[in-house]
Design a protein around this motif. Structure first.
Motif, PDB file in Angstrom:
ATOM      1  N   THR A   6     -18.137   3.538  15.587  1.00  0.00           N
ATOM      2  CA  THR A   6     -18.714   4.344  14.515  1.00  0.00           C
ATOM      3  C   THR A   6     -18.003   5.698  14.545  1.00  0.00           C
ATOM      4  O   THR A   6     -17.620   6.185  15.611  1.00  0.00           O
ATOM      5  CB  THR A   6     -20.237   4.570  14.659  1.00  0.00           C
ATOM      6  N   VAL A   7     -17.815   6.251  13.362  1.00  0.00           N
ATOM      7  CA  VAL A   7     -17.139   7.542  13.244  1.00  0.00           C
ATOM      8  C   VAL A   7     -17.962   8.407  12.286  1.00  0.00           C
ATOM      9  O   VAL A   7     -18.291   7.976  11.189  1.00  0.00           O
ATOM     10  CB  VAL A   7     -15.698   7.392  12.709  1.00  0.00           C
ATOM     11  N   LEU A   8     -18.293   9.615  12.726  1.00  0.00           N
ATOM     12  CA  LEU A   8     -19.047  10.554  11.902  1.00  0.00           C
ATOM     13  C   LEU A   8     -18.109  11.619  11.354  1.00  0.00           C
ATOM     14  O   LEU A   8     -17.326  12.207  12.103  1.00  0.00           O
ATOM     15  CB  LEU A   8     -20.152  11.222  12.717  1.00  0.00           C
ATOM     16  N   GLY A  48     -26.972  15.298   4.566  1.00  0.00           N
ATOM     17  CA  GLY A  48     -26.361  14.870   3.316  1.00  0.00           C
ATOM     18  C   GLY A  48     -24.852  14.958   3.226  1.00  0.00           C
ATOM     19  O   GLY A  48     -24.243  14.281   2.403  1.00  0.00           O
ATOM     20  N   ASN A  49     -24.226  15.767   4.054  1.00  0.00           N
ATOM     21  CA  ASN A  49     -22.771  15.903   3.987  1.00  0.00           C
ATOM     22  C   ASN A  49     -22.074  15.127   5.102  1.00  0.00           C
ATOM     23  O   ASN A  49     -20.897  15.376   5.368  1.00  0.00           O
ATOM     24  CB  ASN A  49     -22.368  17.377   4.049  1.00  0.00           C
ATOM     25  N   VAL A  50     -22.793  14.209   5.729  1.00  0.00           N
ATOM     26  CA  VAL A  50     -22.211  13.400   6.792  1.00  0.00           C
ATOM     27  C   VAL A  50     -21.986  11.983   6.280  1.00  0.00           C
ATOM     28  O   VAL A  50     -22.898  11.348   5.753  1.00  0.00           O
ATOM     29  CB  VAL A  50     -23.105  13.381   8.052  1.00  0.00           C
ATOM     30  N   ILE A  51     -20.758  11.508   6.445  1.00  0.00           N
ATOM     31  CA  ILE A  51     -20.407  10.120   6.152  1.00  0.00           C
ATOM     32  C   ILE A  51     -20.171   9.429   7.480  1.00  0.00           C
ATOM     33  O   ILE A  51     -19.496   9.971   8.366  1.00  0.00           O
ATOM     34  CB  ILE A  51     -19.169  10.022   5.247  1.00  0.00           C
ATOM     35  N   VAL A  52     -20.762   8.242   7.625  1.00  0.00           N
ATOM     36  CA  VAL A  52     -20.645   7.470   8.858  1.00  0.00           C
ATOM     37  C   VAL A  52     -19.874   6.197   8.556  1.00  0.00           C
ATOM     38  O   VAL A  52     -20.258   5.423   7.679  1.00  0.00           O
ATOM     39  CB  VAL A  52     -22.034   7.117   9.433  1.00  0.00           C
ATOM     40  N   TYR A  88     -16.009  12.551  14.700  1.00  0.00           N
ATOM     41  CA  TYR A  88     -16.685  12.273  15.961  1.00  0.00           C
ATOM     42  C   TYR A  88     -16.705  10.768  16.153  1.00  0.00           C
ATOM     43  O   TYR A  88     -17.471  10.059  15.511  1.00  0.00           O
ATOM     44  CB  TYR A  88     -18.089  12.873  15.900  1.00  0.00           C
ATOM     45  N   VAL A  89     -15.820  10.261  17.011  1.00  0.00           N
ATOM     46  CA  VAL A  89     -15.598   8.827  17.173  1.00  0.00           C
ATOM     47  C   VAL A  89     -16.429   8.293  18.334  1.00  0.00           C
ATOM     48  O   VAL A  89     -16.445   8.869  19.421  1.00  0.00           O
ATOM     49  CB  VAL A  89     -14.107   8.518  17.431  1.00  0.00           C
ATOM     50  N   HIS A  90     -17.111   7.159  18.078  1.00  0.00           N
ATOM     51  CA  HIS A  90     -17.885   6.465  19.103  1.00  0.00           C
ATOM     52  C   HIS A  90     -17.364   5.036  19.200  1.00  0.00           C
ATOM     53  O   HIS A  90     -17.587   4.233  18.297  1.00  0.00           O
ATOM     54  CB  HIS A  90     -19.376   6.373  18.738  1.00  0.00           C
ATOM     55  N   ARG A  91     -16.657   4.731  20.264  1.00  0.00           N
ATOM     56  CA  ARG A  91     -16.272   3.344  20.538  1.00  0.00           C
ATOM     57  C   ARG A  91     -17.399   2.776  21.387  1.00  0.00           C
ATOM     58  O   ARG A  91     -17.671   3.280  22.481  1.00  0.00           O
ATOM     59  CB  ARG A  91     -14.928   3.296  21.263  1.00  0.00           C
ATOM     60  N   LEU A  92     -18.061   1.744  20.895  1.00  0.00           N
ATOM     61  CA  LEU A  92     -19.305   1.276  21.495  1.00  0.00           C
ATOM     62  C   LEU A  92     -19.120   0.118  22.466  1.00  0.00           C
ATOM     63  O   LEU A  92     -18.183  -0.665  22.331  1.00  0.00           O
ATOM     64  CB  LEU A  92     -20.267   0.854  20.378  1.00  0.00           C
ATOM     65  N   ARG A  93     -20.033   0.029  23.414  1.00  0.00           N
ATOM     66  CA  ARG A  93     -20.082  -1.120  24.312  1.00  0.00           C
ATOM     67  C   ARG A  93     -21.551  -1.411  24.598  1.00  0.00           C
ATOM     68  O   ARG A  93     -22.391  -0.498  24.574  1.00  0.00           O
ATOM     69  CB  ARG A  93     -19.313  -0.870  25.597  1.00  0.00           C
ATOM     70  N   PRO A  94     -21.869  -2.641  24.906  1.00  0.00           N
ATOM     71  CA  PRO A  94     -23.271  -2.990  25.207  1.00  0.00           C
ATOM     72  C   PRO A  94     -23.782  -2.219  26.429  1.00  0.00           C
ATOM     73  O   PRO A  94     -23.019  -1.904  27.344  1.00  0.00           O
ATOM     74  CB  PRO A  94     -23.218  -4.488  25.503  1.00  0.00           C
TER      75      PRO A  94
END
Length: 97
Positions: A6-8, A48-52, A88-94
């Protein structure tokens, strides 16, 4: 196992409309890529000004190929200067991993 990211993006209010359009074009093109399992852009209801950007990729090779696509360069050019700070990058893992 696939790769989820996910990237904000904090978007300048005056650039929100054109940036949202650029995201729409990027999503449409990316979804046609072989290794793109999911590629969706969302607008935050709380901010309102954040795209995910919500992404799922088959593997790192698919991500690397995606970053070389001409429409990614076009997206970056179209959104140059549109963000208040770096993405703001989130590389996810369980949690269990």
């Amino acid at each position: 196992m696939s790769i989820e990211i996910t990237v904000l993006f904090d978007v300048l209010p005056e650039r929100l409309a054109d940036t949202a359009e650029a995201f729409g074009d990027l999503c449409a093109a990316t979804r046609r890529e072989q290794g793109a399992l999911r590629f969706d852009a969302w607008r935050s209801e709380e901010h309102g000004n954040v795209i995910v950007l919500v992404e799922e990729w088959a593997d790192q090779t698919a991500i690397d190929l995606h970053m070389k696509e001409p429409y990614v360069a076009d997206f970056l050019a179209r959104t140059d200067g549109a963000f208040t700070r770096p993405a703001y990058v989130h590389r996810l893992r369980p949690l269990a991993a």
